[in-house]
Design a protein around this motif. Structure first.
Motif, mmCIF file in Angstrom:
data_model
loop_
_atom_site.group_PDB
_atom_site.id
_atom_site.type_symbol
_atom_site.label_atom_id
_atom_site.label_comp_id
_atom_site.label_asym_id
_atom_site.label_seq_id
_atom_site.Cartn_x
_atom_site.Cartn_y
_atom_site.Cartn_z
ATOM 1 N N ASP A 53 -23.512 1.702 -25.382
ATOM 2 C CA ASP A 53 -24.017 2.926 -26.008
ATOM 3 C C ASP A 53 -23.743 2.999 -27.507
ATOM 4 O O ASP A 53 -24.323 3.822 -28.201
ATOM 5 N N LYS A 54 -22.831 2.183 -28.006
ATOM 6 C CA LYS A 54 -22.376 2.216 -29.400
ATOM 7 C C LYS A 54 -21.683 3.527 -29.748
ATOM 8 O O LYS A 54 -21.513 3.867 -30.919
ATOM 9 N N GLN A 55 -21.309 4.276 -28.718
ATOM 10 C CA GLN A 55 -20.575 5.523 -28.901
ATOM 11 C C GLN A 55 -19.943 5.938 -27.580
ATOM 12 O O GLN A 55 -20.348 5.458 -26.525
ATOM 13 N N VAL A 56 -18.966 6.827 -27.686
ATOM 14 C CA VAL A 56 -18.348 7.435 -26.509
ATOM 15 C C VAL A 56 -18.123 8.905 -26.842
ATOM 16 O O VAL A 56 -17.551 9.222 -27.894
ATOM 17 N N ARG A 57 -18.587 9.787 -25.974
ATOM 18 C CA ARG A 57 -18.331 11.218 -26.129
ATOM 19 C C ARG A 57 -17.448 11.652 -24.973
ATOM 20 O O ARG A 57 -17.753 11.379 -23.815
ATOM 21 N N LEU A 58 -16.347 12.309 -25.314
ATOM 22 C CA LEU A 58 -15.392 12.765 -24.319
ATOM 23 C C LEU A 58 -15.240 14.279 -24.402
ATOM 24 O O LEU A 58 -15.252 14.857 -25.488
ATOM 25 N N ILE A 59 -15.075 14.892 -23.251
ATOM 26 C CA ILE A 59 -14.862 16.325 -23.160
ATOM 27 C C ILE A 59 -13.357 16.579 -23.154
ATOM 28 O O ILE A 59 -12.599 15.859 -22.503
ATOM 29 N N VAL A 60 -12.928 17.601 -23.870
ATOM 30 C CA VAL A 60 -11.513 17.964 -23.960
ATOM 31 C C VAL A 60 -11.271 19.174 -23.060
ATOM 32 O O VAL A 60 -11.949 20.194 -23.191
ATOM 33 N N GLU A 61 -10.309 19.033 -22.139
ATOM 34 C CA GLU A 61 -9.932 20.130 -21.244
ATOM 35 C C GLU A 61 -8.457 20.449 -21.415
ATOM 36 O O GLU A 61 -7.653 19.558 -21.702
ATOM 37 N N ASP A 62 -8.105 21.732 -21.196
ATOM 38 C CA ASP A 62 -6.696 22.098 -21.187
ATOM 39 C C ASP A 62 -6.143 21.927 -19.774
ATOM 40 O O ASP A 62 -6.856 21.503 -18.857
ATOM 41 N N ASP A 63 -4.873 22.259 -19.585
ATOM 42 C CA ASP A 63 -4.213 22.084 -18.284
ATOM 43 C C ASP A 63 -4.822 22.918 -17.166
ATOM 44 O O ASP A 63 -4.613 22.641 -15.992
ATOM 45 N N PHE A 64 -5.570 23.954 -17.558
ATOM 46 C CA PHE A 64 -6.171 24.844 -16.559
ATOM 47 C C PHE A 64 -7.613 24.456 -16.231
ATOM 48 O O PHE A 64 -8.294 25.152 -15.496
ATOM 49 N N GLY A 65 -8.089 23.347 -16.802
ATOM 50 C CA GLY A 65 -9.451 22.901 -16.559
ATOM 51 C C GLY A 65 -10.487 23.563 -17.441
ATOM 52 O O GLY A 65 -11.686 23.376 -17.237
ATOM 53 N N ASN A 66 -10.050 24.334 -18.439
ATOM 54 C CA ASN A 66 -10.983 24.952 -19.378
ATOM 55 C C ASN A 66 -11.442 23.920 -20.398
ATOM 56 O O ASN A 66 -10.616 23.187 -20.958
ATOM 57 N N VAL A 67 -12.725 23.868 -20.650
ATOM 58 C CA VAL A 67 -13.243 22.992 -21.695
ATOM 59 C C VAL A 67 -12.928 23.640 -23.032
ATOM 60 O O VAL A 67 -13.301 24.787 -23.280
ATOM 61 N N VAL A 68 -12.213 22.914 -23.887
ATOM 62 C CA VAL A 68 -11.780 23.463 -25.166
ATOM 63 C C VAL A 68 -12.408 22.743 -26.362
ATOM 64 O O VAL A 68 -12.224 23.161 -27.499
ATOM 65 N N GLY A 69 -13.155 21.670 -26.104
ATOM 66 C CA GLY A 69 -13.800 20.952 -27.192
ATOM 67 C C GLY A 69 -14.368 19.635 -26.738
ATOM 68 O O GLY A 69 -14.490 19.359 -25.540
ATOM 69 N N LEU A 70 -14.724 18.827 -27.719
ATOM 70 C CA LEU A 70 -15.208 17.472 -27.444
ATOM 71 C C LEU A 70 -14.850 16.581 -28.614
ATOM 72 O O LEU A 70 -14.584 17.045 -29.716
ATOM 73 N N VAL A 71 -14.835 15.304 -28.336
ATOM 74 C CA VAL A 71 -14.507 14.316 -29.359
ATOM 75 C C VAL A 71 -15.413 13.109 -29.160
ATOM 76 O O VAL A 71 -15.738 12.742 -28.031
ATOM 77 N N ASP A 72 -15.836 12.554 -30.277
ATOM 78 C CA ASP A 72 -16.766 11.422 -30.254
ATOM 79 C C ASP A 72 -16.190 10.225 -30.982
ATOM 80 O O ASP A 72 -15.493 10.379 -31.983
#
Length: 169
Positions: A53-72
């Motif tokens: 893909d020439k890239q990776v996008r990851l989802i950021v979750e806190d300990d409670f399973g809440n999505v708090v952001g993303l990082v590429d």
């Protein structure tokens, strides 16, 4: 504490919100809205393999399973084993140390599992919050790119920040 995970189809609304947030366009490379159909295809076709893909996008979750952001990791160069970092922490979760933790996990992942030699970011010279974040996270200032980023009022200079991966240097 946060964790990084692969994108799931359920993340479509999050991606739609982030990619179409015009405030983020000033600090990123996006300058057009994305449709849900296009983003759905992106999620469904991402292999999770940075070489494919020439890239990776990851989802950021806190300990409670809440999505708090993303990082590429984008603009991956397999010959030179480097990639550009992009990070978004959702507004409700900013100023809580999450971005610092994300970069710590991302740099370890990039070095230990992807075997990258370096990560980099081009940050608007006026974005003091991001510059402090990257410096605190072990990135070094490597240069100034004049008239690099286009903004409403003209062009801004960018600061090139680099992280040299310890295990691969």
């Amino acid at each position: 504490m946060i964790s990084l995970r692969a994108m799931e189809p359920d993340d479509l609304d999050l991606l739609y919100k982030v990619e179409n947030d015009q405030e983020l366009w000033e600090v990123g490379a996006t300058n057009v809205p994305y449709s849900k159909a296009l983003l759905r295809d992106f999620i469904m076709n991402a292999t999770g393999d940075i070489y494919t893909d020439k890239q990776v996008r990851l989802i950021v979750e806190d300990d409670f399973g809440n999505v708090v952001g993303l990082v590429d990791l984008v603009n991956f160069n397999p010959r030179h084993l480097r990639a550009e970092v992009g990070i978004v922490v959702l507004k409700n979760y900013r100023n809580q140390g999450i971005a610092t933790e994300v970069l710590a996990k991302l740099t370890s992942y990039a070095s230990d599992f992807l075997h990258l030699r370096q990560l980099y970011a081009c940050i608007d010279a006026g974005n003091e919050v991001s510059l402090r974040l990257f410096k605190k996270s072990g990135f070094i200032e490597s240069g100034t790119l004049h008239q690099w980023l286009r903004a409403k009022e003209g062009y801004h200079k960018a600061i090139l920040m680099q992280y040299l991966c310890v295990n691969n240097c």
